[in-house]
Design an enzyme around this catalytic site. Structure first.
Site, PDB file in Angstrom:
ATOM      1  N   HIS A 119      43.810  34.192  40.079  1.00 34.57           N
ATOM      2  CA  HIS A 119      43.545  35.816  40.474  1.00 34.57           C
ATOM      3  C   HIS A 119      42.985  35.578  41.984  1.00 34.57           C
ATOM      4  O   HIS A 119      42.504  34.655  42.322  1.00 34.57           O
ATOM      5  CB  HIS A 119      42.355  36.102  39.772  1.00 34.57           C
ATOM      6  CG  HIS A 119      42.477  36.411  38.330  1.00 34.57           C
ATOM      7  ND1 HIS A 119      43.455  37.349  37.737  1.00 34.57           N
ATOM      8  CD2 HIS A 119      42.105  35.653  36.878  1.00 34.57           C
ATOM      9  CE1 HIS A 119      43.587  37.257  36.563  1.00 34.57           C
ATOM     10  NE2 HIS A 119      42.847  36.370  36.045  1.00 34.57           N
ATOM     11  N   CYS A 176      48.278  35.284  35.677  1.00 34.22           N
ATOM     12  CA  CYS A 176      47.427  34.616  34.272  1.00 34.22           C
ATOM     13  C   CYS A 176      47.949  35.000  33.420  1.00 34.22           C
ATOM     14  O   CYS A 176      49.075  34.406  32.997  1.00 34.22           O
ATOM     15  CB  CYS A 176      45.910  35.320  34.386  1.00 34.22           C
ATOM     16  SG  CYS A 176      44.817  34.373  33.583  1.00 34.22           S
TER      17      CYS A 176
END
Length: 511
Positions: A434, A342
């Site tokens: 994630h 991310c």
């Protein structure tokens, strides 16, 4: 008719409210009770995406798993994601609605949300037999009581009995219990049913005289003494308070399957978010995970992870200031494994255009992946599925940054081989997903690649199931409640509310 309910409050932050709530939930569901978790307001950098695309705290997602139900936005209607010491992004019913300073939020906005959170709680109580609510911080924060919507505010609004948890391992638990009650108004005190001691080491019989005296002083009983257990701090809430130096996360103690261990260093960037991504690595026998903040700590690492962050540009500056940016570039050039997740993925790219999060405009990244990132005002909240390294992968996305991948290989692809997300160049990988490492087959394949590149004779244990390990942890929490709490008395609280006639303990809250 509304189902029963209970609010688990704490004498302090980190007293164990999250794990006690999860333990009560798992104990109840094993008794055949249809139960749900609830936290009106959560401040956390660790969040999760529900099936309907709503963002909630990871602790509530974990508690929903303890209940064996699918998490929803109703379970955490207000999520605050710190962007620094003075402001947070406000996520309402799973969607970001803006940035507010602490003064602006507590100065009026918070109190206006009380009706919303009570409606969410009532919807859950209309669907489930019981709803176990978690408070935040301490209910005796007298400077915040007027606008409180997560502790006594929600307890008063919904008529919930309150169980106060205290961490005896910190010391001062009796003073904390007494002081918590004595700083509440008479109306609030009427709902505080009693106490639960957490993290006790030693012979409980030595504690019992103090519990008897506490009962005499407050008129409130202690509902259980939970022993200290290692490895129960799953899905912690606050990335600002995690121990960043020398912290080793391990879920299991088992010998390596191969001849070598694998060392993973996680850069402890500011505003680190969803650092729970590395829990699946730490669950592998023979994988040692630590958080680091100095370049020399990367030298013996077989894999370096640049994790997610709520401040991508700030984290990039931090990496440069500490010399970690140059160390990461050298690793990438030498073909030594690096993984960016991310915000970490965005940092590894060439350029960042940010008029949303930091408003810094054009910023050069580390330039080790051919990626350009533009921050969009609309937040991406999805639960993608795909394949990587020949294995199925699931994950979740929570980000404002939109990546334009200009080269390399796609990290995750669909069944036809079309790229879905991320980028790989040599032994440097980046992804917005994630939770991908919780997919067992992919995690093992990835670790095999890392071990080969690092020259380690490491072999992933073939039978490690992260989902099974998580279930075992949740069952251990349920066991703690079942074995060390008065569950009959707890159920009476949940079903019937706080006992009548509880005494007032002066001085009470100031006017």
């Amino acid at each position: 008719m509304s189902g029963g309910g209970l609010l688990v409050a704490g004498t302090t932050s980190d007293a164990g409210k999250s794990v006690v709530t999860a333990g009560i939930c798992r104990w109840l569901v094993r008794q055949g009770v249809k139960v749900a978790p609830f936290k009106a307001q959560n401040m956390s950098l660790n969040s999760f995406v529900t099936r309907e695309g709503a963002e909630i705290g990871r602790a509530q997602a974990m508690q929903a798993q303890a209940c064996r139900v699918e998490p929803t936005a109703l379970m955490n209607p207000v999520l605050l994601k710190p962007g620094g010491e003075q402001s947070s992004q406000v996520v309402l019913l799973g969607r970001p609605v803006g940035e507010l300073s602490a003064r602006g939020y507590h100065g009026g906005r918070q109190q206006r949300l009380l009706g919303t959170v009570l409606d969410c709680l009532e919807q859950l109580r209309g669907t489930y037999d019981a709803v176990i609510c978690e408070g935040a911080g301490s209910p005796a924060e007298i400077n915040l009581r007027r606008t409180d919507i997560v502790n006594m505010g929600i307890a008063r609004g919904a008529g919930l009995p309150v169980l106060v948890v205290g961490d005896i391992d910190r010391g001062g638990v009796f003073a904390s219990f007494f002081g918590t009650v004595a700083l509440l108004s008479p109306e609030d005190q009427e709902l505080v049913a009693g106490f639960l001691v957490n993290k006790f080491r030693g012979d409980v019989s030595l504690l019992e005289p103090g519990l008897d005296m506490l009962h005499g002083l407050t008129g409130r009983r202690t509902y259980g003494v939970l022993p200290f257990r290692h490895g129960l701090g799953i899905d912690e809430e606050d990335g600002l308070r995690v121990s960043l130096r020398g912290a080793v996360r391990e879920s299991v103690v088992a010998p390596p399957a191969g001849e070598d261990v694998l060392r993973v260093a996680v850069c402890a960037v500011p505003l680190m978010s969803n650092f729970t991504d590395v829990d699946a690595l730490a669950a592998e026998p023979g994988v040692v995970v630590r958080f680091v903040d100095r370049p020399e700590e990367l030298s013996d690492a077989d894999l370096v992870v640049v994790p997610g962050t709520r401040g991508t540009v700030r984290a990039l500056e931090w990496l440069r200031e500490r010399g970690l940016a140059d160390a990461l570039r050298r690793r990438a050039a030498e073909g030594r494994p690096v993984l960016g997740v991310c915000g970490g993925f965005q940092i590894l790219g060439e350029h960042i255009e940010d008029e949303v999060e930091s408003r810094a405009g054009h910023v050069d990244g580390l330039g080790v992946l051919p990626v350009r990132v533009r921050f969009a005002r609309e937040k991406t909240l999805t639960r993608p599925v795909g394949r990587a390294l020949g294995e199925p992968v699931e994950g979740y996305e929570i980000h404002h940054g939109v990546a334009d991948v200009l080269g390399g290989e796609a990290f995750f692809s669909d069944d036809r081989g079309h790229g879905l997300d991320g980028c790989r160049v040599g032994q440097t990988w980046g992804t917005h997903w994630h939770g991908s490492l919780e997919s067992d087959g992919f995690r093992r394949a990835f670790l095999r690649e890392v071990a080969a590149a690092a020259g380690r004779r490491f072999v992933p244990a073939p039978g490690t199931s992260f989902a099974a390990l998580r279930e075992e942890q949740l069952d251990r929490l349920g066991d703690l409640i079942e074995q060390h709490a008065d569950t009959d008395a707890l159920w009476r609280l949940i079903e019937s509310g706080a006992p009548q006639g509880l005494p007032f303990i002066p001085p009470g809250a100031p006017a």
